[in-house]
Write an enzyme that holds these catalytic residues in place. Structure first.
Site, PDB file in Angstrom:
ATOM      1  N   ASP A 202       0.832  -1.202   0.000  1.00 27.37           N
ATOM      2  CA  ASP A 202       0.000   0.000   0.000  1.00 27.37           C
ATOM      3  C   ASP A 202       0.868   1.255   0.000  1.00 27.37           C
ATOM      4  O   ASP A 202       1.929   1.300   0.634  1.00 27.37           O
ATOM      5  CB  ASP A 202      -0.886  -0.009   1.250  1.00 27.37           C
ATOM      6  CG  ASP A 202      -1.727   1.239   1.365  1.00 27.37           C
ATOM      7  OD1 ASP A 202      -2.665   1.391   0.559  1.00 27.37           O
ATOM      8  OD2 ASP A 202      -1.436   2.076   2.251  1.00 27.37           O
ATOM      9  N   GLU A 228       1.407  -0.438  -5.049  1.00 23.91           N
ATOM     10  CA  GLU A 228       0.472   0.615  -5.432  1.00 23.91           C
ATOM     11  C   GLU A 228       1.267   1.914  -5.565  1.00 23.91           C
ATOM     12  O   GLU A 228       1.694   2.500  -4.570  1.00 23.91           O
ATOM     13  CB  GLU A 228      -0.621   0.784  -4.372  1.00 23.91           C
ATOM     14  CG  GLU A 228      -1.597   1.896  -4.714  1.00 23.91           C
ATOM     15  CD  GLU A 228      -2.289   2.499  -3.501  1.00 23.91           C
ATOM     16  OE1 GLU A 228      -3.422   2.977  -3.660  1.00 23.91           O
ATOM     17  OE2 GLU A 228      -1.685   2.507  -2.400  1.00 23.91           O
TER      18      GLU A 228
END
EC number: 3.2.1.1
Length: 446
Positions: A202, A228
């Site tokens: 993340d 990400e």
């Protein structure tokens, strides 16, 4: 319900797919999953057979730890899996075990850029961290925070190696204790005690690729580690993306290079392809080819390292930060499920939108014809209202409002899947094999 024989055949295909490097990811949650009565892990447990029947090889699960935010993206006590709003640690372990029993790997959503503290220090600032165990693991103080995060730090840490995250303390990933204890936590998540196989990183913009490399290499072997890295694209004066997005995809490719390239498990979500597709399906399908005749996203340059997707919990779901045009979603899946790259299916589209059968049919065509992340791509047409491509000389696909593209379909190809604005053809041999498999399954169920 699939028969036992059918499920056995599907499991064999999954194992063969994993061995060959072909991956079909599935995001197994959305932004509101934490609200599920009875727990999200338990709900997902009841859907494992549907997921495996669709040919999925990896399921991405939500952040597993205690978190200040209900969705899990403001983690605090990292070892505390019983404080998750998605369910208990035992429910999580049971779900992962069920996935493993079907040959599916479990991806943990790893949120390590930032972390929320349990206690205030003498200054009255929340910067005293509790790890979630009786011992001192992950029990940190303000010196574990980047010194340029002046809202929380005491000024003794290293400078941040990436983008700032304003809502919570930015962790100093150049600190040796931080690196060692986070690696130990990841290894614990990977151990038989929990059972995760792979990582989704993340907000990977928040720390350098060299830092990410520490955690990827420290947990090797790991099934994959997909980052990400969501940055803005280049936009023109009309508010639409510029045709050339090479700088955008170059940043993604550079990240892969810096974490170890081909030798690394590091991969990236192909946000370039996502952004181009969002606009292309609205009557601008000419965008789906670059100046060299290749796909315009990361899949045009390094498809083995690209995870393609239509939407996720941020871009779609209830957040709607960058949604795919809702009436064109199946065109998006027709593209990513036939093209090179590693496609990721979103829970909402598969279960909540009633698209399960259409998506599964596209995955079946992909797997039946041996299409993989590195398959060859020949773009045959790229007009405003029609895009046609041939993959590996075995599959031809079309998206767009134009109905008749029959002149482009090679001899010996037959329609294998179709729907609103899309169609997919495969060679007769594959179509015949699919029909035979269907007859065998039907006979077994009589």
């Amino acid at each position: 319900m699939a028969t036992g024989r059918r499920l056995s055949m599907i499991l064999l295909l999954l194992l063969l797919g994993l061995a060959s490097g072909d991956k079909i990811l599935f995001q197994g949650f959305n932004w509101e999953s934490w609200r599920q009565s009875g727990g999200w892990y338990n709900l997902l447990m009841g859907k494992v057979d549907d997921i495996v029947a669709a040919g999925v090889t990896h399921v991405w699960l939500p952040p597993p730890s205690h978190s200040v935010s209900t969705q899990g993206y403001m983690p605090g006590r990292l070892y505390d899996l019983d404080a998750s709003r998605y369910g208990t640690s035992m429910e999580l372990k049971s779900l992962i075990s069920a996935l493993h029993g079907k040959g599916i790997q479990a991806i943990a959503d790893v949120v390590i850029n930032h972390r929320c503290a349990d206690y205030k220090d003498s200054r009255g600032i929340y910067c005293i961290f509790e790890g979630g165990t009786p011992d001192g693991r992950l029990d940190w103080g303000p010196h574990m925070i980047c010194r340029d995060d002046t809202q929380f730090s005491d000024g003794t840490g290293n400078l941040d190696t990436g983008a700032d995250f304003a809502a919570a303390p930015d962790i100093d990933h150049l600190n040796g204790v931080v690196q060692r204890e986070l690696t130990d936590w990841l290894l614990w998540l990977k151990s038989d005690e929990v059972g995760f196989d792979a990582w989704r990183l993340d907000f990977a913009r928040g720390y350098s690729p060299e830092v990410a490399k520490v955690y990827i290499e420290g947990t090797t072997p790991v099934g994959l580690a997909v980052a990400e890295l969501w940055d803005s694209m280049a936009y023109g004066g009309d508010g639409k993306p510029e045709y050339n997005q090479d700088a955008h995809r170059q940043a993604l490719v550079d990240w892969v290079d810096r974490v170890g390239g081909t030798a690394s498990a590091g991969m990236v979500f192909d946000f370039t392809t996502k952004g181009i597709m969002n606009t292309a399906v609205e009557g601008e399908l000419w965008r789906l080819i670059d100046q060299q005749g290749k796909a315009p996203g990361v899949i045009g340059w390094w498809p083995a390292k690209a995870v393609t997707f239509v939407d996720n919990h941020d871009t779609g779901s209830t957040q709607q930060m960058w949604p795919f045009p809702s009436d064109k979603v199946m065109q998006g899946y027709a593209y990513i499920l036939t093209h090179p790259g590693n496609p990721c299916i979103f829970y909402d589209h598969f279960f909540d939108w009633g698209l399960k059968e259409q998506i599964a049919a596209l995955v079946a065509v992909r797997q039946r014809n041996g299409v993989t992340a590195t398959s060859s791509l020949k773009i045959m047409l790229h007009d405003a209202d029609a895009y046609v491509a041939e993959i590996d000389g075995k599959v031809v696909m079309k998206i767009g409002s134009r109905y008749d593209v029959s002149s482009l379909i090679p001899p010996g190809f037959h329609l294998a899947a179709h729907g609103n604005g899309y169609a997919v053809w495969e060679k007769s041999a594959a179509a015949a094999a699919a029909a035979a498999d269907h007859r065998t399954s039907s006979s077994a169920s009589l």
